[in-house]
Motif scaffolding. Structure first.
Motif, short mmCIF file in Angstrom:
data_model
loop_
_atom_site.label_atom_id
_atom_site.label_comp_id
_atom_site.label_asym_id
_atom_site.label_seq_id
_atom_site.Cartn_x
_atom_site.Cartn_y
_atom_site.Cartn_z
N ILE A 573 46.51 36.41 42.25
CA ILE A 573 45.50 37.03 43.11
C ILE A 573 45.77 38.52 43.27
CG2 ILE A 573 44.59 37.11 45.46
CD1 ILE A 573 45.03 34.05 45.58
N HIS A 574 47.03 38.87 43.47
CA HIS A 574 47.38 40.28 43.59
C HIS A 574 47.07 41.04 42.31
CE1 HIS A 574 49.60 43.95 44.44
NE2 HIS A 574 50.26 43.78 43.30
N ALA A 575 47.43 40.46 41.17
CA ALA A 575 47.17 41.13 39.90
C ALA A 575 45.67 41.30 39.66
CB ALA A 575 47.80 40.33 38.75
N ALA A 576 44.89 40.25 40.00
CA ALA A 576 43.45 40.30 39.76
C ALA A 576 42.76 41.38 40.57
CB ALA A 576 42.83 38.94 40.07
N SER A 577 43.35 41.78 41.70
CA SER A 577 42.73 42.82 42.52
C SER A 577 42.65 44.15 41.77
CB SER A 577 43.52 43.01 43.82
OG SER A 577 44.83 43.53 43.55
N HIS A 578 43.46 44.30 40.70
CA HIS A 578 43.44 45.52 39.91
C HIS A 578 42.54 45.39 38.68
CE1 HIS A 578 46.85 47.35 42.10
NE2 HIS A 578 47.33 46.12 42.16
N GLY A 579 41.86 44.25 38.53
CA GLY A 579 41.05 44.01 37.34
C GLY A 579 40.04 45.09 37.02
N PRO A 580 39.21 45.53 38.00
CA PRO A 580 38.21 46.55 37.67
C PRO A 580 38.81 47.88 37.22
CG PRO A 580 37.69 45.43 39.74
CD PRO A 580 39.07 45.01 39.36
N THR A 581 40.05 48.15 37.59
CA THR A 581 40.67 49.44 37.24
C THR A 581 40.81 49.60 35.74
OG1 THR A 581 41.92 49.37 39.30
CG2 THR A 581 42.69 50.90 37.60
N PHE A 582 41.10 48.51 35.04
CA PHE A 582 41.42 48.61 33.61
C PHE A 582 40.27 48.18 32.71
CE2 PHE A 582 45.50 48.25 35.72
CZ PHE A 582 46.24 49.23 35.09
N ALA A 583 39.16 47.73 33.28
CA ALA A 583 38.05 47.24 32.45
C ALA A 583 37.53 48.34 31.53
CB ALA A 583 36.92 46.73 33.34
N GLY A 584 37.58 48.12 30.25
CA GLY A 584 37.04 49.05 29.26
C GLY A 584 37.84 50.32 29.07
N THR A 585 39.07 50.38 29.59
CA THR A 585 39.83 51.64 29.52
C THR A 585 40.94 51.61 28.47
OG1 THR A 585 41.44 50.94 31.21
CG2 THR A 585 39.42 52.00 31.98
N ILE A 586 41.19 50.46 27.85
CA ILE A 586 42.32 50.36 26.90
C ILE A 586 41.84 50.82 25.53
CG2 ILE A 586 44.16 48.89 26.03
CD1 ILE A 586 44.07 49.20 29.08
N LEU A 587 41.91 52.13 25.31
CA LEU A 587 41.43 52.71 24.06
C LEU A 587 42.54 53.36 23.25
CD1 LEU A 587 38.19 54.39 25.47
CD2 LEU A 587 38.42 52.15 24.39
N SER A 588 43.75 53.41 23.80
CA SER A 588 44.85 54.06 23.10
C SER A 588 46.14 53.30 23.37
CB SER A 588 45.01 55.52 23.55
OG SER A 588 45.42 55.56 24.92
N ALA A 589 47.16 53.57 22.54
CA ALA A 589 48.46 52.92 22.74
C ALA A 589 49.07 53.33 24.07
CB ALA A 589 49.38 53.29 21.58
N ARG A 590 48.85 54.56 24.49
CA ARG A 590 49.41 55.01 25.77
C ARG A 590 48.81 54.24 26.93
NH1 ARG A 590 49.43 61.33 26.99
NH2 ARG A 590 50.92 61.16 25.26
N ALA A 591 47.47 54.07 26.90
CA ALA A 591 46.82 53.31 27.97
C ALA A 591 47.28 51.86 27.96
CB ALA A 591 45.30 53.38 27.80
#
Length: 703
Positions: A573-591
């Protein structure tokens, strides 16, 4: 330090080499073009086996400015910018470009020249800052413009200005405004990311049967295909040496007349324009040379046989035994003379698919491999010694066309070794495994380097169609290769697909984790080091995207009142609270690493086990024997692990599967098997019931 501008000024003449001899690669064979030639081949600069050999066509430049562009182009090809020019530039800037980059730059120059001509500008001396400003805006406003393409176009014009300054006769081209003021005003609105990280993985429904057939061709059909090709070459050589005599004339006439008289099919090539006489094969049956057969076919008594051929085309079976089997049945009734070349083509394609998908190599790395690259080890794993090309640079940071040997070899699992061994039976010792000349079985043309990328794209589509036809013929419609929803299979998507399957389908059929060992361990542990541009970054990106998708889905489910249970429920539940933060943002190895290195967000969906893993190294039972790892081994999930959590969706799936198993355990099933199915169904129902007894909702967890 490069000192291009410190060299004595030089003005090339018509007979000056277009490419100075010192720059010509050692492998190039042939004459180089002269400065005044209509065409400048760039092949003398190319030592990469899979790279295209492009030509600069000067007649396609506007005549009024052709010689001005040619003069600056000669300096760009043969000279380097000073190292000081890179100060303040992006790390990707090079003082000297490779052949493919030179070609793209010249294409951009040509487009600029045509734009100038349409505006009545006939000399580069009139290229003021205002002219560059207008052209830059036109690029940004062009239909379908994207930042990457426009960025390359602007850089190309920056090189035009920079190299003009270093010539003996500068035209006085103004500095483009984006050099000092930045490119933001000349770039279109942000568009989708391009490149490998944006490439769609192949759909499992496509990749699964495609790989199955590629493996079958290598492991089960290769001996038959190679034997058929050897017999085809023997028959062809025999026909080429045949001498026409009175006896062979009688023999061929008797044979051809007997076909219609006895109602036998005519040996034929099955071509798009209709069936044609298989003259070489008929020569092997009669001893007559093909020229004599042609003469007989033109006689009045035989000419009518053409109509008979159209309605009675037959095969050309060879006396080569069929040893390959598909679940105990021969894969073909006979090996056909006319199909031998296309079967060899499919054999090479199968090897390319297996190697591209099961190594993690880029296509150009696969195409750069030579015989002997994977020797049999005294002990341990097979290793592939190959070259990298994309990131190979010299001491000045400029691209090296010949590439460089990898510091860390690739690890080869069994199917890849088998594919390499098959290829080593096709090409000469020391040759490229995918040598273009050796793999042109149909037209038998001469090539420099490997089979081209465009040819592979066509061959892979042909292989998929052929495999689907074979699956249908063998009564295996479930193994046809469906079209991928994102378009052509191509050559670039295998590497991304491998990363996708490792990250999201551990232990699955396509990843071959059960058959050939755990691929995540093999690839991340030994295939390549990060410093040598392996597949690690792509694996990180795909794993992070899978994690982000899991977080986002769980976040939405919890918000809609879906319940969650298990020892790791509150951590989930705690981890899921951060779900919207990363949606569609993983575009590079650094991210990707930003997400993967946050232990509180390490949540992994495991649909095969009907659960999620909220990974904590210290609590993980999947590594009880292997030691702690940074990621879970989802193919070794343990039911008592403290990292497990389930949602209502998982419980519903458990119940549905239990229903199916109970039906299978009915009266028609043998008793021992029925008891096992019933016992498993009861275990699944117990897991679902445990979930419902201990489930939490987001509101309850927050209270």
């Amino acid at each position: 330090m490069t000192t291009a501008y410190a060299e004595a000024p030089f003005i090339p003449g018509p007979d000056t080499p277009a490419i100075e001899p010192a720059l010509v690669v050692a492998s190039y064979v042939g004459a180089a073009a002269l400065y005044g030639d209509r065409v400048w081949p760039l092949a003398p600069l190319v030592d990469n086996p899979s790279a295209a050999r492009e030509n600069v066509l000067w007649h396609k430049f506007p005549q009024a400015m052709r010689e001005e562009f040619r003069y600056i182009a000669w300096h760009m090809v043969n000279r380097a910018l000073p190292d000081t020019f890179r100060i303040g530039k992006a790390p990707s800037w090079r003082t000297r470009q490779g052949a493919s980059a030179l070609y793209r730059t010249l294409l951009n120059w040509r487009a600029f020249a045509r734009w100038l001509g349409k505006r009545g500008i006939t000399t580069l001396a009139d290229c003021t800052e205002e002219v560059f400003h207008d052209y830059g805006l036109s690029l940004a406003r062009a239909p379908k413009a994207n930042g990457s393409t426009v960025g390359h176009q602007l850089v190309a014009l920056t090189r035009l200005w920079a190299f003009d300054e270093g010539t003996a006769l500068p035209r006085g081209i103004a500095e483009p405004p984006w050099v000092s003021k930045g490119r933001d005003d000349y770039l279109p609105a942000a568009t989708a990311v391009t490149g490998e990280n944006s490439t769609e993985p192949l759909d499992p429904a496509t990749m699964g049967p495609l790989l199955i057939w590629a493996l079958r061709v290598i492991d089960d059909f290769a001996d038959d295909i190679l034997a058929a090709w050897a017999e085809n070459r023997r028959i062809t050589a025999q026909a080429g040496q045949a001498v026409g005599t009175r006896e062979t004339l009688v023999a061929v006439k008797r044979y051809l007349r007997g076909l219609a008289e006895h109602g036998r099919p005519v040996p034929a090539h099955h071509l798009p324009g209709g069936p044609q006489f298989a003259r070489t094969y008929i020569s092997s049956l009669t001893g007559a040379p093909t020229k004599q057969i042609d003469n007989v076919l033109r006689t009045k008594k035989i000419r009518a046989l053409k109509q008979y051929l159209d309605s009675n085309p037959g095969s050309c079976p060879m006396s080569v035994p069929v040893t390959g089997r598909v679940e105990g049945k021969p894969w073909k009734q006979a090996l056909d003379f006319t199909e031998a070349a296309s079967l060899m083509r499919h054999l090479g394609t199968a090897a390319f698919i297996v190697m591209s998908y099961l190594t993690g190599m880029r296509p150009q790395e696969v195409l750069g491999l030579r015989t002997g690259c994977c020797p049999d080890p005294d002990s341990g794993q097979h290793l592939i010694n190959g070259h990298i090309y994309k990131t190979a640079t010299d001491e000045n940071g400029n691209h090296r066309s010949e590439g460089e040997l990898r510091d860390v070899p690739w690890v080869a699992i069994t199917p890849v070794v088998n594919a390499i061994r098959v290829l080593e039976r096709i090409v000469d010792d020391g040759a490229l495994l995918f040598d273009g000349t050796s793999h042109d079985f149909i037209n038998r043309r001469k090539f420099t380097g490997s089979v081209t990328f465009s040819a592979w794209r066509e061959r892979i589509e042909d292989f998929a169609a052929w495999a689907s036809g074979l699956a249908t013929d063998l009564g295996r419609p479930h193994e046809t290769v469906p079209s991928d929803p994102h378009g052509a299979i191509g050559t670039e998507r295998f590497r991304r697909t491998l990363a996708w399957h490792i990250a999201r389908r551990p232990g699955g059929l396509v990843a071959l984790a059960i058959q050939y060992g755990h691929l995540r361990t093999a690839i991340s542990g030994g295939y390549a080091s990060r410093s040598r541009d392996g597949i690690h970054d792509l694996l990180d990106i795909e794993t992070a995207r899978a994690t982000a998708d899991t977080l986002a889905t769980l976040h939405d489910d919890l918000a809609e009142g879906v319940g969650i249970s298990g020892p790791a429920a509150r951590r989930a539940i705690h981890a899921a609270s951060h779900g919207p933060t990363f949606a569609g943002t993983i575009l590079s190895a650094r991210a990707a690493r930003d997400l993967l290195e946050n232990p509180s967000l390490a949540i992994h969906d495991n649909p095969k086990a009907y659960l999620m893993c909220v990974y904590n190294q210290e609590k993980a039972l999947c590594h009880r024997l292997a030691g702690q790892q940074k990621a879970p081994s989802l193919d070794r999930c343990q039911p008592t692990c403290a990292n497990i959590t389930r949602t209502d969706h998982h419980a519903a799936q458990l119940t549905a599967l239990a229903d199916v198993l109970e039906k299978q355990a009915g009266a028609l099933t043998p008793a021992p098997m029925g008891k096992r199915l019933q016992a498993r169904a009861e275990r699944l129902r117990a897991l679902a019931e445990n979930h419902h007894r201990g489930r939490l909702t987001l509101a309850e967890a927050s209270a």
